[in-house]
Design a protein around this motif. Structure first.
Motif, short mmCIF file in Angstrom:
data_model
loop_
_atom_site.label_atom_id
_atom_site.label_comp_id
_atom_site.label_asym_id
_atom_site.label_seq_id
_atom_site.Cartn_x
_atom_site.Cartn_y
_atom_site.Cartn_z
N HIS A 285 34.70 50.20 40.15
CA HIS A 285 35.61 51.13 39.88
C HIS A 285 35.04 52.56 40.25
O HIS A 285 33.93 52.58 39.98
CB HIS A 285 35.71 51.03 38.30
N ASP B 58 40.86 51.09 40.47
CA ASP B 58 40.33 49.76 40.53
C ASP B 58 40.79 49.21 41.87
O ASP B 58 41.88 48.71 41.77
CB ASP B 58 40.84 49.30 39.42
N ASN C 268 40.00 45.89 42.29
CA ASN C 268 39.90 44.65 42.00
C ASN C 268 41.30 43.84 41.71
O ASN C 268 41.15 42.52 41.74
CB ASN C 268 38.71 44.18 41.01
N HIS D 20 42.91 40.49 35.45
CA HIS D 20 41.75 40.91 34.65
C HIS D 20 41.73 42.10 33.52
O HIS D 20 42.65 43.02 33.84
CB HIS D 20 40.29 41.06 35.62
N HIS E 32 39.76 44.84 30.88
CA HIS E 32 38.29 45.85 30.95
C HIS E 32 37.79 46.11 29.55
O HIS E 32 38.51 46.31 28.59
CB HIS E 32 38.64 47.16 31.54
N GLU F 246 34.49 43.86 33.43
CA GLU F 246 35.81 43.10 33.78
C GLU F 246 35.58 41.74 33.12
O GLU F 246 34.50 41.23 32.92
CB GLU F 246 36.05 42.77 34.95
ZN ZN Z 1 38.78 46.18 36.81
#
Ligand code: ZN
Ligand code: ZN
Length: 164
Positions: free
Chosen positions: A41, A89, A91, A98, A100, A111
């Protein structure tokens, strides 16, 4: 919520730039490579630093113009962690569901994915007939170090992390 690979997403983003008649300059390429080359991140300033490692001529203005394009088109998610700086982020492309956990002292972000959240998604679909586009759970918590020592030694490290 369907996962797509980062390499695919990168190609899609290049196609988007082409459709908008935005040239793929070496500066913009450096930014895009930095974004799709990390799973950490990051803040806008961190992205600027990472991009400059690839091309020292990347300007802050180009980073601040490119980031919204990435966010608006779903390549990067802007997280509101209750801090001054927005954290981005990269991802969600690979892991769209996901969540956090954020340490309240050192701001470390961990994550996690939970089968229970996936179950909630399927419940919402079956019982209410909605198709879930996004679902996030954000937990603020005290990490192990904070609990043991009363502070986080990684507080400094976390804010100056390099891309892996
Ligand atoms: Zn993330
Ligand atoms: Zn911590």
């Amino acid at each position: 919520m369907v996962a797509r690979a980062k390499t695919e997403a990168k190609k899609e983003f290049f196609a988007l730039l082409a459709r908008r008649k935005m040239r793929l300059t070496s500066q913009r390429l450096a930014i895009v490579e930095a974004v799709f080359g990390t799973d950490q991140h990051f803040t806008a300033e961190q992205l600027l630093a990472w991009s400059r490692l690839r091309d020292p001529s990347v300007s802050r203005a180009t980073v601040y113009r490119t980031l919204p394009l990435l966010v608006q088109n779903g390549f990067v998610q802007a997280l509101n962690l209750g801090k001054e700086e927005t954290v981005y982020d990269p991802n969600y492309v690979d892991h769209p569901s996901h969540s956090h956990i954020i340490c309240t002292d050192c701001d470390e972000i961990v994550e996690f994915e939970s089968e229970q959240l996936a179950e909630i998604e399927s419940q919402i679909r079956k019982q209410l007939g909605f198709q879930v586009d996004s679902m996030t759970l954000q937990v603020t918590a005290r990490c192990g170090e904070f609990r043991r020592l009363g502070f986080c030694q990684k507080r400094e490290r976390c804010s100056h992390r390099d891309p892996s």
